[in-house]
Design an enzyme around this catalytic site. Structure first.
Site, PDB file in Angstrom:
ATOM      1  CG  ASN A  78      44.804  35.701  48.344  1.00  0.00           C
ATOM      2  OD1 ASN A  78      44.935  36.419  47.290  1.00  0.00           O
ATOM      3  ND2 ASN A  78      44.805  36.219  48.877  1.00  0.00           N
ATOM      4  CG  ASN A 126      34.970  37.480  46.407  1.00  0.00           C
ATOM      5  OD1 ASN A 126      35.878  37.298  45.939  1.00  0.00           O
ATOM      6  ND2 ASN A 126      34.367  38.702  45.629  1.00  0.00           N
ATOM      7  CB  CYS A 135      40.238  35.239  42.148  1.00  0.00           C
ATOM      8  SG  CYS A 135      41.512  35.446  43.120  1.00  0.00           S
ATOM      9  CG  ASN A 192      47.199  35.081  44.035  1.00  0.00           C
ATOM     10  OD1 ASN A 192      48.137  34.766  43.279  1.00  0.00           O
ATOM     11  ND2 ASN A 192      47.087  36.586  45.309  1.00  0.00           N
ATOM     12  CG  ASN A 229      39.211  44.228  44.243  1.00  0.00           C
ATOM     13  OD1 ASN A 229      39.167  43.722  45.227  1.00  0.00           O
ATOM     14  ND2 ASN A 229      39.354  44.106  42.908  1.00  0.00           N
ATOM     15  NE  ARG A 239      34.814  44.037  43.471  1.00  0.00           N
ATOM     16  CZ  ARG A 239      34.658  43.719  41.829  1.00  0.00           C
ATOM     17  NH1 ARG A 239      33.277  44.578  41.793  1.00  0.00           N
ATOM     18  NH2 ARG A 239      35.238  42.546  40.921  1.00  0.00           N
ATOM     19  CB  CYS A 283      45.728  40.679  45.842  1.00  0.00           C
ATOM     20  SG  CYS A 283      44.481  40.678  44.310  1.00  0.00           S
TER      21      CYS A 283
END
Length: 272
Positions: A14, A69, A78, A80, A183, A202, A211
Site C-alpha cells: 500500500n 483515497n 487506513c 497501512n 471494503n 472502497r 489493506c
C-alpha cells in the site's frame, strides 16, 4: 508553479503520498482534488492515497492526519496508511517512537521499530456473521465488521481463482451496505494462526496489494468463526505478511494491533 514537499512511503504494497501541512503549505487547496491529481499513476506520482499531516486538536496526540483515497474521498481510517504516517512523523521529528495521533476513527497509538511499525487500532464494532448477500453470480455468505472502516469478508477454498474485482465491486455498492458502502476481502484460512487475503478497497475502487484494516477484519472474522486465534499472520497479494493480534471475549475484541514493514520510497517536490 507551486512546489510542495512530499514523501512517498509504502507498507506491504500500500503506497501513500504524505505531505506535512502543519505550517499551511496547502493553504487554499482542496485536498480531495489534490488527492485525485497526485494519486494518478500515469499523470503524477501515483499512490493508493494521500495523507495530510496537520496540528493536533487533542493534547493527547502528537499530530492529526487527514486521509484521502485516490478517488478523493476522505476515509475515517487506513491501517497501512497509519503505519506509514507514523514512520513519516518519527523521521521528521514530529513525534517520538511511541506516539499517538488523531484520525476520524479516534486516536491511534503507534510504535516505530527498526523495519516495522506497529499500530493499536481504536476497536471493532458492528460484527455480523453469516449475511446472505445476493450477487449477480448468486447468493454468497459474507461476514461484516467495522475496524475503523467497514469491511465484508468472504471465505474461499481457492483464493487464486477468485474474481475479486467483480465480487468486490458488486458488494461494495450493494443495497445492504448503503450509503457508506464497504471494503471487501476474500480470504483463505491456511492454519490456526494464518490466512491469505485479497482486498477490494472502497475509494480505490479496485483490488490493492494490501489493506491493513482489511487484514484486521479478516483475522477477527476468522476468529469469530472459530477458525484462527491470535496472533494471525495475514499474507497479502503483495506476498508480505501483516501480523494481527487481539484479545477476545465472546464476540467482543480488544487490544487490536497491526504490525508490518514500512519502507520509504522517495521524497521530492510536487509541481502543482
Amino acid at each position: 508553479m507551486k512546489k510542495i514537499p512530499f514523501y512517498k512511503i509504502q507498507g506491504n504494497g500500500n503506497d501513500f503520498i504524505i505531505i506535512d501541512n502543519r505550517r499551511g503549505v496547502l493553504k487554499g487547496r482542496n485536498h480531495s482534488d489534490l488527492a485525485r491529481t497526485v494519486c494518478h499513476r500515469h499523470f503524477s506520482v501515483g499512490a493508493d492515497g494521500l495523507i495530510v499531516i496537520v496540528p493536533p486538536v487533542s493534547r493527547k496526540a502528537n499530530f492529526k492526519w487527514r486521509f484521502f483515497n485516490s478517488d478523493g474521498s476522505e476515509a475515517e481510517m487506513c491501517g497501512n496508511g497509519s503505519r506509514c504516517a507514523a514512520r513519516f512523523a518519527y523521521l521528521k521529528k514530529i513525534a517520538p517512537k511511541n506516539m499517538a495521533f488523531e484520525t476520524l476513527a479516534g486516536i491511534i497509538h503507534a510504535e516505530v521499530k527498526k523495519e516495522a511499525v506497529k499500530v493499536q487500532l481504536t476497536g471493532a464494532s458492528g460484527l455480523r456473521l453469516n449475511v446472505d448477500i445476493p450477487l449477480d453470480s448468486g447468493v454468497r455468505t459474507g461476514h461484516f465488521i467495522n475496524t475503523g472502516v467497514p469491511h465484508v469478508v468472504y471465505l474461499s477454498e481457492d483464493l487464486n481463482a477468485e474474481d475479486v474485482q467483480r465480487a468486490g465491486s458488486a458488494t461494495r455498492y450493494h443495497d445492504l451496505f448503503k450509503p457508506a458502502g464497504t471494503n471487501v476481502n476474500v480470504i483463505q484460512i491456511t492454519g490456526p494462526h494464518a490466512l491469505q487475503i485479497r482486498t477490494y478497497e472502497r475509494g480505490v475502487e479496485g483490488e490493492t496489494l494490501a489493506c491493513g484494516t482489511g487484514a484486521v477484519a479478516a483475522a477477527l472474522i476468522a476468529a469469530a468463526l472459530g477458525k484462527v486465534s491470535s496472533p494471525v499472520a495475514a499474507t497479502t497479494k503483495a506476498g508480505d505478511k501483516l501480523t494481527v493480534s487481539f484479545e477476545r471475549a465472546g464476540e467482543e475484541f480488544t487490544g487490536l494491533h497491526l504490525e508490518g514493514e514500512v519502507k520509504i520510497v522517495c521524497e521530492g517536490m510536487l509541481y502543482i
